[in-house]
Write a protein that holds these residues in place. Structure first.
Motif, short mmCIF file in Angstrom:
data_model
loop_
_atom_site.label_atom_id
_atom_site.label_comp_id
_atom_site.label_asym_id
_atom_site.label_seq_id
_atom_site.Cartn_x
_atom_site.Cartn_y
_atom_site.Cartn_z
N GLY A 12 0.81 -0.93 0.39
CA GLY A 12 0.03 0.11 -0.20
C GLY A 12 0.97 1.58 0.13
O GLY A 12 1.97 0.90 0.23
N VAL A 13 -0.09 2.77 -0.66
CA VAL A 13 0.86 3.48 -0.67
C VAL A 13 0.21 4.06 0.30
O VAL A 13 -1.51 4.20 0.36
N VAL A 14 0.42 4.95 1.20
CA VAL A 14 -0.22 5.71 2.66
C VAL A 14 0.00 7.29 2.29
O VAL A 14 0.78 7.84 2.32
N ARG A 15 -0.99 7.55 1.90
CA ARG A 15 -1.55 8.94 2.17
C ARG A 15 -2.60 10.08 3.26
O ARG A 15 -3.38 9.05 3.57
N GLY A 16 -1.86 10.57 4.19
CA GLY A 16 -2.95 11.00 5.01
C GLY A 16 -2.70 9.71 6.13
O GLY A 16 -1.61 8.38 6.19
N GLU A 17 -4.35 9.30 6.13
CA GLU A 17 -4.47 8.49 7.66
C GLU A 17 -4.80 7.28 6.35
O GLU A 17 -5.91 6.26 7.04
N MET A 18 -4.57 7.23 5.14
CA MET A 18 -5.00 5.94 4.11
C MET A 18 -4.40 6.06 3.53
O MET A 18 -3.20 5.60 3.52
N VAL A 19 -4.42 3.99 3.58
CA VAL A 19 -4.12 3.50 2.65
C VAL A 19 -4.12 3.17 0.89
O VAL A 19 -5.79 2.84 1.50
N ALA A 44 14.10 -3.15 -4.79
CA ALA A 44 14.72 -2.96 -5.76
C ALA A 44 14.13 -2.40 -7.08
O ALA A 44 14.91 -1.19 -7.80
N ALA A 45 12.95 -2.23 -7.13
CA ALA A 45 12.04 -2.30 -8.12
C ALA A 45 11.73 -0.64 -8.33
O ALA A 45 11.12 0.14 -9.16
N LEU A 46 11.41 -0.07 -6.42
CA LEU A 46 10.76 1.07 -6.21
C LEU A 46 10.98 2.05 -7.44
O LEU A 46 10.73 3.12 -7.47
N PRO A 47 12.54 2.52 -7.25
CA PRO A 47 13.44 4.15 -8.64
C PRO A 47 12.12 3.89 -9.75
O PRO A 47 11.48 4.91 -9.79
N ALA A 48 12.32 2.83 -9.97
CA ALA A 48 11.92 2.19 -11.40
C ALA A 48 9.94 1.77 -11.47
O ALA A 48 9.66 2.60 -12.65
N TRP A 49 9.46 1.70 -10.78
CA TRP A 49 7.96 1.71 -9.94
C TRP A 49 7.26 2.84 -9.40
O TRP A 49 5.87 3.49 -9.46
N ARG A 50 7.93 4.00 -9.05
CA ARG A 50 7.66 4.90 -7.87
C ARG A 50 6.25 5.30 -9.26
O ARG A 50 5.25 5.90 -7.79
N SER A 51 6.64 5.94 -10.18
CA SER A 51 5.42 6.86 -10.49
C SER A 51 4.20 6.01 -10.72
O SER A 51 3.30 7.16 -11.06
N ARG A 52 4.80 4.71 -11.54
CA ARG A 52 2.94 3.77 -11.34
C ARG A 52 2.49 3.51 -10.46
O ARG A 52 1.67 3.80 -10.56
N LEU A 53 3.22 4.16 -8.91
CA LEU A 53 2.30 3.09 -7.91
C LEU A 53 1.80 4.61 -7.06
O LEU A 53 0.71 4.41 -7.16
N GLU A 54 2.86 5.68 -7.66
CA GLU A 54 1.92 7.08 -7.98
C GLU A 54 0.52 6.68 -8.03
O GLU A 54 -0.56 7.35 -7.76
N GLU A 55 0.15 7.18 -9.34
CA GLU A 55 -0.97 6.44 -9.89
C GLU A 55 -1.46 6.02 -9.91
O GLU A 55 -2.88 5.81 -9.34
#
Length: 261
Positions: A12-19, A44-55
């Motif tokens: 999960g991506v945590v934003r405020g108090e929400m997952v 290991a993949a986080l730098p390449a995937w970060r923008s996709r995770l945010e989306e």
């Protein structure tokens, strides 16, 4: 960015108090990772995937943090590395205890070296700590945990933080006794990590992070990484002369001074 693992190994991506659930990304990353890789595939993949995770997080409905069961934010670290006696106040505390017990005081960090904790001791904050030896002194030690994002060895100080993907809070539990340090600190559930990983861009100076812990409302530790003898860059530089660090591995600085029993 704050990244957590929760419930039945969900990401999960945590934003405020929400997952916000991005588990599908985790599944894709793991499916593409070699089984024999060293380290954690998602980290290991986080730098390449970060923008996709945010989306993905922006499109996923949120669930309250209070409604999920938080696991360690890193699923498969290759090793857990810790630095002993890295706070002056802690050294003074242990020296006083050794004198009272007519025991040999702990050596300085440069002499003692780093030590390892078993991966099997790793849990998340929602899993809790099961005290194995209640008749012994069991201590709670809050730490800043450095999470590596890429492989590195013999890392120079000036490039040390380039290898860091983020930070989290570690709780290094210890059962006091005569056995080897790693043995007593590797008891099941004696390494707590979480609640989530905070990416390095959100911590401008890891050597100026306040740390405190309370038990049942009573303050037990209150310090800052400003008090470290070997700061974060020094720990990475020094540790990497002995070890190769891999994605998802962590290093913690044991420990801030305790204000109570």
């Amino acid at each position: 960015m704050r990244l957590c693992r929760y419930d039945d190994d969900r990401l999960g991506v945590v934003r405020g108090e929400m997952v916000h659930d991005v588990t599908e990304a985790q599944a894709q990353i793991r499916a593409a990772a070699p089984y024999a890789m060293k380290g954690d595939a998602v980290i290991a993949a986080l730098p390449a995937w970060r923008s996709r995770l945010e989306e993905m997080a922006a499109k996923a409905p949120g669930k309250s943090v209070s409604q999920v069961r938080l696991l360690s934010p890193v699923a498969r670290p290759s090793k857990l590395v810790a630095a002993p006696t890295n706070y002056k106040a802690h050294i003074e505390e242990m020296a006083a205890r050794a004198a009272a017990q007519n025991a040999k005081p702990s050596p300085a960090i440069g002499t003692a070296g780093l030590f390892l904790k078993a991966n099997s001791s790793l849990v998340g904050p929602s899993e809790g700590v099961a005290i194995r030896f209640p008749e012994r002194r069991n201590e709670h030690e809050v730490e800043l945990a450095i999470i590596f994002g890429k492989q590195g060895s013999d890392i120079p100080r000036e490039k040390a933080l380039d290898y860091v993907i983020g930070y989290t809070i570690g709780l290094d539990m210890t059962a006091r006794g005569p056995e080897d340090r790693s043995f007593r600190k590797s008891i099941d559930t004696y390494s707590v990590l979480g609640p989530w990983l905070v990416t390095a861009d959100e911590i401008p100076d890891p050597d100026d992070v306040p740390l405190n812990i309370s038990v049942n409302g009573e303050l037990k530790q209150n310090s800052s990484t400003k008090q470290l003898i070997y700061d974060c860059r020094k720990l990475i530089e020094w540790g990497s002369t002995f070890y190769t660090f891999y994605p998802g591995e962590m290093s913690v600085s044991v420990r801030a001074h305790r204000t109570g029993g």
